[in-house]
Design an enzyme around this catalytic site. Structure first.
Site, short mmCIF file in Angstrom:
data_model
loop_
_atom_site.label_atom_id
_atom_site.label_comp_id
_atom_site.label_asym_id
_atom_site.label_seq_id
_atom_site.Cartn_x
_atom_site.Cartn_y
_atom_site.Cartn_z
N GLY A 143 0.30 6.12 -1.86
CA GLY A 143 -1.07 6.52 -1.54
C GLY A 143 -1.49 6.33 -0.09
CG ASN A 192 -0.35 11.23 3.52
OD1 ASN A 192 -0.68 11.61 4.65
ND2 ASN A 192 0.91 11.08 3.16
CE LYS A 220 0.85 8.00 -22.20
NZ LYS A 220 0.76 7.41 -20.89
CG LEU A 228 5.97 12.39 -7.39
CD1 LEU A 228 6.77 11.16 -7.78
CD2 LEU A 228 6.69 13.17 -6.30
CB ILE A 248 -0.84 22.26 -9.32
CG1 ILE A 248 -0.72 21.11 -8.31
CG2 ILE A 248 -2.30 22.64 -9.52
CD1 ILE A 248 -1.42 19.83 -8.69
CG ASN A 282 2.11 19.54 -1.08
OD1 ASN A 282 1.77 18.37 -1.29
ND2 ASN A 282 3.38 19.93 -1.10
CG HIS A 340 7.44 19.01 1.83
ND1 HIS A 340 7.74 18.62 0.55
CD2 HIS A 340 8.63 19.18 2.47
CE1 HIS A 340 9.06 18.56 0.41
NE2 HIS A 340 9.63 18.90 1.56
CD GLU A 392 3.69 12.92 5.37
OE1 GLU A 392 2.92 12.74 4.43
OE2 GLU A 392 4.92 12.86 5.25
C1 GRF Z 1 4.43 11.93 1.85
O1 GRF Z 1 5.59 11.85 2.62
C2 GRF Z 1 4.05 13.36 1.60
O2 GRF Z 1 4.46 14.22 2.60
C3 GRF Z 1 4.82 13.69 0.33
O3 GRF Z 1 4.78 12.51 -0.42
C4 GRF Z 1 4.63 11.39 0.45
C5 GRF Z 1 3.44 10.61 -0.05
O4 GRF Z 1 3.33 9.38 0.61
N1 GRF Z 1 4.28 14.84 -0.34
P1 GRF Z 1 2.06 8.47 0.36
O5 GRF Z 1 2.00 8.19 -1.13
O6 GRF Z 1 0.87 9.19 0.85
O7 GRF Z 1 2.35 7.23 1.14
#
Ligand code: GRF
Length: 211
Positions: A14, A16, A62, A91, A94, A108, A110, A180
């Site tokens: 988490g 980000n 669930k 993960l 959607i 998103n 990445h 990011e």
């Molecule tokens: C990040 O590297 C993002 O690019 C990818 O998943 C990771 C999430 O990291 N989609 P965090 O949970 O925000 O630390």
């Protein structure tokens, strides 16, 4: 300026999500309303509960059937007046109905230069390990709209990160995560300021626009 509410979907540590929360608290017109996660034990949920951010755990397994899950997810987004969604290490796929309802309003992030090292199986450390194994000299960050196929929606923004000979997946991942954290919020701000008024237009934010 128009006020927009957004929701973050996250399954992991988490970092980000935390950055986006801090960002939203500094913005008068962009409100982080909700976290959606499939994983009650992840760092994002822990942070949300400690910081009084509304969260909802929705795990498709669930529910009696997939449609019930999709209905609940859509209901939750609508009840919270969500205007756009930012995926941050989410993960699960959607559902197509959510993609259709939030057309060009789901982003998103990445940790590679898509289309390289994207798609099924390319998540977490797998991405950085594959980059290092490929001997590519450059990786990076991609922010894109979410379409029906994993990691294939239109690209909005990319920033390159050098890959060094001595890099490990962990080291590369940390340098990429730092970027990011800096760029996701800036891209969101630009999109919000344009009120996401970009449907059917190609939108591409250049590196120098976010400095
Ligand atoms: C990040 O590297 C993002 O690019 C990818 O998943 C990771 C999430 O990291 N989609 P965090 O949970 O925000 O630390």
């Amino acid at each position: 300026m128009i006020d927009l509410n957004f929701c973050v979907f996250a399954s992991g540590s988490g970092s980000n999500f935390i950055e986006l929360d801090k960002f939203s608290k500094k913005q008068s017109n962009i409100d982080l309303k909700l976290l959606i996660s499939n994983n009650p034990n992840c760092g994002a949920v822990e942070y949300a509960s400690l910081n009084e951010i509304k969260f909802k755990i929705l795990d498709s397994n669930k529910f009696l059937n997939y449609n019930e899950y999709v209905e609940e997810l859509l209901k939750c987004l609508i009840q919270n007046n969500i205007d756009f969604i930012a995926l941050a290490g989410y993960l699960k796929k959607i559902p197509n109905q959510v993609i259709a309802k939030f057309n060009r309003r789901i982003l998103n992030i990445h940790p590679s230069l898509l289309p390289k090292f994207g798609g099924k199986g390319f998540y977490g450390m797998n991405v950085h390990k594959a980059v290092i194994d490929s001997k590519d000299k450059v990786s990076g960050v991609t922010i894109h709209f979410v379409d029906k196929n994993y990691d294939e929606g239109p690209i909005i923004f990319q920033e390159e990160v050098k890959v060094f000979e001595m890099d490990t997946p962990q080291k590369l991942s940390l340098r990429i995560l730092n970027i990011e954290h800096r760029v996701y919020k800036k891209v969101i701000k630009i999109l919000v300021e344009n009120n996401f008024n970009i449907i059917n237009k190609k939108i591409k934010i250049e590196r120098d626009e976010i400095d």
